[in-house]
Design an enzyme around this catalytic site. Structure first.
Site, PDB file in Angstrom:
ATOM      1  N   THR A   1      -6.361   0.075  52.928  1.00 18.54           N
ATOM      2  CA  THR A   1      -5.415   0.620  53.898  1.00 18.54           C
ATOM      3  C   THR A   1      -3.954   0.443  53.497  1.00 18.54           C
ATOM      4  O   THR A   1      -3.620  -0.359  52.632  1.00 18.54           O
ATOM      5  CB  THR A   1      -5.616  -0.056  55.276  1.00 18.54           C
ATOM      6  OG1 THR A   1      -5.260  -1.433  55.177  1.00 18.54           O
ATOM      7  CG2 THR A   1      -7.042   0.085  55.766  1.00 18.54           C
ATOM      8  N   ASP A   2      -3.113   1.196  54.196  1.00 19.84           N
ATOM      9  CA  ASP A   2      -1.664   1.026  54.061  1.00 19.84           C
ATOM     10  C   ASP A   2      -1.204  -0.060  55.033  1.00 19.84           C
ATOM     11  O   ASP A   2      -2.031  -0.690  55.704  1.00 19.84           O
ATOM     12  CB  ASP A   2      -0.935   2.359  54.287  1.00 19.84           C
ATOM     13  CG  ASP A   2      -1.127   2.939  55.674  1.00 19.84           C
ATOM     14  OD1 ASP A   2      -1.575   2.204  56.597  1.00 19.84           O
ATOM     15  OD2 ASP A   2      -0.839   4.131  55.860  1.00 19.84           O
ATOM     16  N   ALA A   3       0.070  -0.257  55.146  1.00 21.66           N
ATOM     17  CA  ALA A   3       0.612  -1.321  56.002  1.00 21.66           C
ATOM     18  C   ALA A   3       0.269  -1.119  57.471  1.00 21.66           C
ATOM     19  O   ALA A   3       0.229  -2.080  58.248  1.00 21.66           O
ATOM     20  CB  ALA A   3       2.132  -1.407  55.827  1.00 21.66           C
TER      21      ALA A   3
END
Length: 142
Positions: A22-24
């Site tokens: 995932t991203d942030a």
């Protein structure tokens, strides 16, 4: 089986979304869907008793030749996914799969793709006839 003849047999692989995917914001990075689909295609072949290491020993590899993907909704951290691979067509040196990524909890389709995989010689990268073991896999799925 002749070129472009449909094969059938859908395979499903369960996958959990981890933080590394995932991203942030906790949303799955778009390229990770390709990783999930690669795993499902690999497990589809393994499920049918085809040893991929044997192919490498015989100078055989498989490469994605063409890919069309549609992203419909986002997967998120900790989601349980179901990633499918269905062989839908086969030629002399290629196989084509329909693939879907759905969220297991509610069945929502997150991404779908059509993936064409070519058989190549590992040492040269040149097209090579699909081995009989793979062809028999295609034939048994009819």
């Amino acid at each position: 089986m002749t070129d472009n003849q449909a094969a059938g047999s859908r395979f499903e692989l369960p996958i959990r979304v981890y933080i590394e995917d995932t991203d942030a914001g906790g949303i799955v990075f778009h390229a990770k869907y390709l990783h999930y689909m690669e795993r499902a295609r690999t497990e589809y072949v393994r499920h049918h008793g085809i040893a991929l290491r044997a192919g490498l020993a015989d100078n055989i590899s498989y490469v994605v030749q063409r890919l069309s993907i549609h992203y419909a909704a986002a997967a998120r951290l900790d989601d349980r996914l179901s990633v499918s691979a269905e062989l839908v067509a086969c030629g002399r040196v290629w196989m084509e799969f329909d693939q879907k990524v759905t969220r297991a909890e509610d069945g929502v389709m997150l991404a779908e793709a059509r993936v064409k995989v070519a058989c190549v010689a590992l040492d040269s990268g040149r097209p090579r006839r699909i081995p009989d073991s793979i062809r028999s896999l295609v034939d048994q799925d009819q």
